[in-house]
Design a protein around this motif. Structure first.
Motif, PDB file in Angstrom:
ATOM      1  N   ARG A 228       0.795  -1.219   0.000  1.00  8.86           N
ATOM      2  CA  ARG A 228       0.000   0.000   0.000  1.00  8.86           C
ATOM      3  C   ARG A 228       0.827   1.268   0.000  1.00  8.86           C
ATOM      4  O   ARG A 228       0.310   2.348  -0.137  1.00  8.86           O
ATOM      5  CB  ARG A 228      -0.940  -0.008   1.192  1.00  8.86           C
ATOM      6  CG  ARG A 228      -0.295  -0.548   2.441  1.00  8.86           C
ATOM      7  CD  ARG A 228      -1.353  -1.035   3.388  1.00  8.86           C
ATOM      8  NE  ARG A 228      -2.209   0.068   3.766  1.00  8.86           N
ATOM      9  CZ  ARG A 228      -2.644   0.252   4.994  1.00  8.86           C
ATOM     10  NH1 ARG A 228      -2.321  -0.563   5.938  1.00  8.86           N
ATOM     11  NH2 ARG A 228      -3.417   1.258   5.282  1.00  8.86           N
ATOM     12  N   TYR A 229       2.148   1.166   0.187  1.00  8.13           N
ATOM     13  CA  TYR A 229       2.933   2.394   0.274  1.00  8.13           C
ATOM     14  C   TYR A 229       3.575   2.816  -1.036  1.00  8.13           C
ATOM     15  O   TYR A 229       4.325   3.756  -1.082  1.00  8.13           O
ATOM     16  CB  TYR A 229       4.000   2.251   1.362  1.00  8.13           C
ATOM     17  CG  TYR A 229       3.361   2.258   2.700  1.00  8.13           C
ATOM     18  CD1 TYR A 229       2.675   3.389   3.136  1.00  8.13           C
ATOM     19  CD2 TYR A 229       3.373   1.135   3.499  1.00  8.13           C
ATOM     20  CE1 TYR A 229       2.036   3.387   4.348  1.00  8.13           C
ATOM     21  CE2 TYR A 229       2.735   1.137   4.725  1.00  8.13           C
ATOM     22  CZ  TYR A 229       2.070   2.261   5.139  1.00  8.13           C
ATOM     23  OH  TYR A 229       1.439   2.278   6.320  1.00  8.13           O
TER      24      TYR A 229
ATOM     25  N   MET B 174       3.096   6.656  -2.082  1.00  7.07           N
ATOM     26  CA  MET B 174       3.189   7.728  -1.096  1.00  7.07           C
ATOM     27  C   MET B 174       4.376   8.663  -1.269  1.00  7.07           C
ATOM     28  O   MET B 174       4.557   9.567  -0.484  1.00  7.07           O
ATOM     29  CB  MET B 174       3.244   7.151   0.307  1.00  7.07           C
ATOM     30  CG  MET B 174       4.285   6.096   0.468  1.00  7.07           C
ATOM     31  SD  MET B 174       4.584   5.830   2.162  1.00  7.07           S
ATOM     32  CE  MET B 174       5.789   7.115   2.371  1.00  7.07           C
TER      33      MET B 174
ATOM     34  N   THR C  21      -8.581   7.247  10.503  1.00  2.08           N
ATOM     35  CA  THR C  21      -8.157   6.555   9.272  1.00  2.08           C
ATOM     36  C   THR C  21      -7.274   7.477   8.411  1.00  2.08           C
ATOM     37  O   THR C  21      -7.515   8.694   8.337  1.00  2.08           O
ATOM     38  CB  THR C  21      -9.392   6.059   8.475  1.00  2.08           C
ATOM     39  OG1 THR C  21      -8.936   5.383   7.320  1.00  2.08           O
ATOM     40  CG2 THR C  21     -10.304   7.203   8.062  1.00  2.08           C
ATOM     41  N   GLY C  22      -6.254   6.900   7.857  1.00  7.29           N
ATOM     42  CA  GLY C  22      -5.391   7.637   6.937  1.00  7.29           C
ATOM     43  C   GLY C  22      -4.377   8.565   7.578  1.00  7.29           C
ATOM     44  O   GLY C  22      -3.709   9.330   6.903  1.00  7.29           O
TER      45      GLY C  22
ATOM     46  N   GLY D 119      -1.641   7.612   9.273  1.00  3.30           N
ATOM     47  CA  GLY D 119      -0.272   7.098   9.304  1.00  3.30           C
ATOM     48  C   GLY D 119       0.025   6.042  10.362  1.00  3.30           C
ATOM     49  O   GLY D 119       1.189   5.863  10.743  1.00  3.30           O
ATOM     50  N   LYS D 120      -0.992   5.321  10.815  1.00  5.16           N
ATOM     51  CA  LYS D 120      -0.743   4.273  11.818  1.00  5.16           C
ATOM     52  C   LYS D 120       0.099   3.140  11.217  1.00  5.16           C
ATOM     53  O   LYS D 120       1.133   2.767  11.751  1.00  5.16           O
ATOM     54  CB  LYS D 120      -2.082   3.699  12.338  1.00  5.16           C
ATOM     55  CG  LYS D 120      -2.937   4.714  13.076  1.00  5.16           C
ATOM     56  CD  LYS D 120      -4.219   4.119  13.576  1.00  5.16           C
ATOM     57  CE  LYS D 120      -5.180   3.695  12.483  1.00  5.16           C
ATOM     58  NZ  LYS D 120      -5.689   4.799  11.650  1.00  5.16           N
ATOM     59  N   THR D 121      -0.380   2.640  10.073  1.00  5.33           N
ATOM     60  CA  THR D 121       0.351   1.535   9.450  1.00  5.33           C
ATOM     61  C   THR D 121       1.710   2.010   8.958  1.00  5.33           C
ATOM     62  O   THR D 121       2.705   1.295   9.057  1.00  5.33           O
ATOM     63  CB  THR D 121      -0.482   0.946   8.281  1.00  5.33           C
ATOM     64  OG1 THR D 121      -1.793   0.654   8.787  1.00  5.33           O
ATOM     65  CG2 THR D 121       0.128  -0.329   7.748  1.00  5.33           C
ATOM     66  N   TYR D 122       1.742   3.232   8.472  1.00  3.85           N
ATOM     67  CA  TYR D 122       3.017   3.794   8.016  1.00  3.85           C
ATOM     68  C   TYR D 122       4.018   3.811   9.174  1.00  3.85           C
ATOM     69  O   TYR D 122       5.188   3.473   9.009  1.00  3.85           O
ATOM     70  CB  TYR D 122       2.801   5.218   7.487  1.00  3.85           C
ATOM     71  CG  TYR D 122       4.051   5.830   6.919  1.00  3.85           C
ATOM     72  CD1 TYR D 122       4.402   5.616   5.587  1.00  3.85           C
ATOM     73  CD2 TYR D 122       4.890   6.610   7.719  1.00  3.85           C
ATOM     74  CE1 TYR D 122       5.563   6.160   5.069  1.00  3.85           C
ATOM     75  CE2 TYR D 122       6.056   7.153   7.200  1.00  3.85           C
ATOM     76  CZ  TYR D 122       6.392   6.931   5.877  1.00  3.85           C
ATOM     77  OH  TYR D 122       7.540   7.459   5.369  1.00  3.85           O
TER      78      TYR D 122
ATOM     79  N   ASN E 239      -8.539   6.862   2.612  1.00  7.98           N
ATOM     80  CA  ASN E 239      -7.306   6.094   2.477  1.00  7.98           C
ATOM     81  C   ASN E 239      -7.489   5.033   1.398  1.00  7.98           C
ATOM     82  O   ASN E 239      -8.400   4.209   1.475  1.00  7.98           O
ATOM     83  CB  ASN E 239      -6.973   5.434   3.829  1.00  7.98           C
ATOM     84  CG  ASN E 239      -5.597   4.822   3.837  1.00  7.98           C
ATOM     85  OD1 ASN E 239      -4.892   4.840   2.828  1.00  7.98           O
ATOM     86  ND2 ASN E 239      -5.209   4.278   4.981  1.00  7.98           N
TER      87      ASN E 239
ATOM     88  N   SER F 202      -6.907   1.282   3.139  1.00 13.51           N
ATOM     89  CA  SER F 202      -7.247   1.418   4.554  1.00 13.51           C
ATOM     90  C   SER F 202      -7.318   0.035   5.208  1.00 13.51           C
ATOM     91  O   SER F 202      -7.866  -0.914   4.634  1.00 13.51           O
ATOM     92  CB  SER F 202      -8.592   2.134   4.681  1.00 13.51           C
ATOM     93  OG  SER F 202      -8.972   2.157   6.026  1.00 13.51           O
ATOM     94  N   SER F 203      -6.742  -0.071   6.412  1.00 10.32           N
ATOM     95  CA  SER F 203      -6.854  -1.336   7.151  1.00 10.32           C
ATOM     96  C   SER F 203      -8.295  -1.423   7.652  1.00 10.32           C
ATOM     97  O   SER F 203      -8.752  -0.532   8.360  1.00 10.32           O
ATOM     98  CB  SER F 203      -5.911  -1.327   8.361  1.00 10.32           C
ATOM     99  OG  SER F 203      -4.636  -0.946   7.953  1.00 10.32           O
TER     100      SER F 203
ATOM    101  N   GLY G 147      -8.546   2.389  11.658  1.00 11.98           N
ATOM    102  CA  GLY G 147      -8.784   3.806  11.961  1.00 11.98           C
ATOM    103  C   GLY G 147     -10.251   4.132  12.203  1.00 11.98           C
ATOM    104  O   GLY G 147     -11.137   3.534  11.588  1.00 11.98           O
TER     105      GLY G 147
END
Ligand SMILES: Nc1ncnc2c1ncn2[C@@H]1O[C@H](COP(=O)(O)OP(=O)(O)OP(=O)(O)O)[C@@H](O)[C@H]1O
Length: 600
Positions: free
Chosen positions: A18-19, A22, A219-220, A222-225, A327, A330-331, A363
């Motif tokens: 997903r990155y 970016m 959501t969106g 930057g948690k996963t980032y 996102n 999005s997770s 999120g």
């Protein structure tokens, strides 16, 4: 799924698909930042004593669909970071160095050497704060004109960092300041965040404490980032794994270690083991000691950070993600990676398992137009709402503010809180990374996230090192080895003893032979003496006898002489008588010597 099979070449860090898009966001030049919020250290001049006092909540009315339980109870006062280590006296010049020393150096000191001072399975004190709350501000499109109109980032001479928020809407107006351990501005990168907020947790996990790191936010944002990162900018998970494996490697002489991981997601209130192929849904239950157990759940052995990356990469491919209004990837689920560090102490034969939980929450979001997304969003929001309520009630109970109605902690109302129950109730060191957007349109979500993070600071803490259990198998095998060694030594000793005994017997026999010889010799010498005595007696007797013989011989001689004379005399007389018979003309005249003998 096994980490050791189908292992591709070294890929470095986790690279979530997903990155890939970016890059444009990351290429924002520092000059073009405009009114972007920077980390407080960059605007240290904004320090103001006012911010050290509690702020006033002017008015709050209405509730948002995203008010995730954080508004329950009284508004949290500013400055609850009592566990935040701070010097008693500190002047302004010292402030910046203080921050560096208290957190940065503690977190990174081990990474210089990788070696942790160890006492067996480790009775090391907890490093850093029990709870670390950090805010990360998500970089946004710099052309957006409504940036950060509702907030400011500040810090004070004590190194504490604040967000001052001023939100106004038709129905409510709020001014609030929030204090955190760290506020990371847009210039911060994952490494910076890891070193300041997470490294101490990883280090404590190595020392036998449980730790949890979770990313919370809209959501969106930057948690996963932040948790996973990219190939260019590894996130908290790969950085943590690198540190953990380094520590294990540097301490492998004294103890033996095993690292296992499990990876699950909670999607629409169902737990799914992302590693195992099993279709059986894992169940949550409570163990004998009140611990939360999820089973069946695969725990794969990993031997390097690359192993972990590979497992995560494969699992992420089947995770629930979807494009949402905010996102593209999005997770749609909460993802929990658990890292189990099993440490066997060679000296004490104990095993201690400490757990690091790395949680990437889905999120919070506004209702979506898409039906499927709306359904997912409802589950996500409900579980986050329960999480907010649990945290709110726990922190109220710590502050003594819980009413009897609110004593109940609703852990069981969502799978997420059920799974995190132990960590939230104080048995783990917690590092919360709350990601926020500074866009004006997200002010309400940002407020909720900030409140959530504030509440988290007040969670109860009774962090203890994980129990060390005796490693009977290791102890038995070590005792067995010791027994074999002792038996061998015993055998050697027995042989030596036997040898000694036989030597001793031989020596005794020799001594008795010598003694016998000696007594024999003395008997001989006594006999010799006796013989000599006898001999001398005999000799004397012989001498006496010889003398006697001499005397006897003399007598015999004398007797013989007298005999001869007598015989001669008789002869003469016979001659005379004979001559008388024959005319006696030739008369016998004895000679002179014959006359003597006759006289005798
Ligand atoms: N600090 C950052 N630097 C660069 N890009 C970022 C940063 N934070 C987030 N992004 C980008 O923003 C997008 C959304 O980020 P991410 O997927 O991590 O958000 P999220 O909070 O996990 O969202 P969700 O809850 O929907 O899963 C991604 O494209 C990501 O690359």
């Amino acid at each position: 799924m096994s980490s050791s099979t189908n292992k591709p070449g070294f890929t470095g860090m986790v690279t979530p698909r997903r990155y890939s898009t970016m890059t444009s966001l990351r290429n924002v030049t520092p000059q073009a930042k405009g009114n972007y919020p920077q980390s407080p250290s960059l605007i240290r001049n904004f320090s103001n004593p006012m911010f050290r006092s509690n702020s006033t909540q002017l008015s709050v009315s209405g509730s948002s669909a995203l008010d995730l339980g954080v508004s329950e109870g009284a508004a949290s006062p500013l400055g609850t970071l009592d566990r935040y280590p701070r010097p008693s006296v500190l002047n302004l010049q010292d402030a910046s160095s203080y921050r560096t020393e208290s957190f940065d150096s503690a977190a990174s000191s081990f990474s210089k050497t990788g070696r942790i001072p160890s006492s067996g399975a480790g009775e090391l004190p907890l490093l850093g704060s029990d709870i670390i709350t950090s805010i990360r501000i998500c970089p946004v499109d710099r052309h957006n004109n409504n940036l950060w109109t509702h907030g400011t980032v500040l810090n004070d001479p004590y190194g504490r960092e604040y967000i001052h928020q001023d939100t106004n809407s038709n129905s409510s107006s709020l001014q609030q300041e929030y204090m955190f351990n760290h506020v990371f501005g847009i210039e911060s990168d994952n490494l910076n965040i890891y070193q300041n907020s997470v490294a101490s947790v990883v280090r404590n996990v190595f020392s036998g404490y449980n730790g949890i790191v979770f990313a919370y936010g809209m959501t969106g944002t930057g948690k996963t980032y932040s948790m996973q990162g990219t190939e260019d900018e590894p996130g908290i998970i790969p950085l943590g794994m690198r540190d953990l494996f380094n520590m294990v490697e540097s301490n492998a002489e004294s103890d033996t270690f095993q690292i296992r991981i499990s990876y699950l997601e909670i999607y629409n209130e169902r737990i799914r083991d992302l590693i195992s192929d099993s279709q059986e849904e894992p169940k949550v239950r409570e163990g004998a000691n009140g611990e939360v157990i999820v089973s069946p759940m695969a725990r794969v052995l990993v031997t390097s950070p690359e192993d972990v990356s590979q497992v995560i990469e494969q699992c992420n491919a089947i995770r629930k993600t979807a494009a949402t209004d905010y996102n593209t990837y999005s997770s749609r689920s909460h993802a929990i990676l658990q890292v189990f560090l099993i440490r066997n102490s060679q000296s004490t034969h104990t095993t201690r398992t400490s757990t690091l939980s790395l949680v990437d929450l889905a999120g919070s979001e506004r209702a979506s137009t898409d039906h499927e997304r709306r359904k997912e969003g409802a589950f996500i929001n409900k579980s986050l709402l329960t999480l907010g309520t649990v945290i709110s009630r726990l922190s109220n109970s710590v502050n003594g503010g819980a009413s009897s109605n609110n004593n109940h902690i609703p852990y069981r109302e969502s799978k997420l809180t059920r799974l995190l129950q132990q960590s939230l109730s104080g048995q783990s060191q917690i590092s919360l990374l709350a990601t926020i957007s500074v866009e004006a349109r997200h002010a309400v979500e940002t407020t909720n996230t900030l409140k959530f993070a504030m509440r988290t600071q007040n969670l109860p803490t009774e962090i203890r090192q994980a129990e060390a259990s005796t490693n009977y198998q290791a102890e038995v095998s070590s005792l067995r080895a010791a027994l074999v060694k002792s038996n061998q030594e015993l055998e050697i000793c027995t042989n030596i003893l036997k040898q000694f005994k036989s030597d001793l017997e031989e020596r005794d026999a020799y001594i008795s032979w010598l003694e016998a010889e000696k007594s024999h010799e003395s008997a001989i010498s006594r006999a010799r003496l006796r013989m000599e005595e006898l001999l001398s007696d005999r000799n004397m007797e012989i001498a006496d006898l010889k003398e006697e013989i001499n005397d006897k011989e003399k007598i015999i001689y004398a007797l013989r002489s007298s005999q001869q004379r007598r015989e001669l005399a008789e002869l003469n007389q016979s001659k005379i008588r004979f001559s008388k018979f024959r005319d006696l003309p030739n008369k016998y005249v004895p000679e002179e010597s014959e006359k003597e003998n006759v006289n005798c």
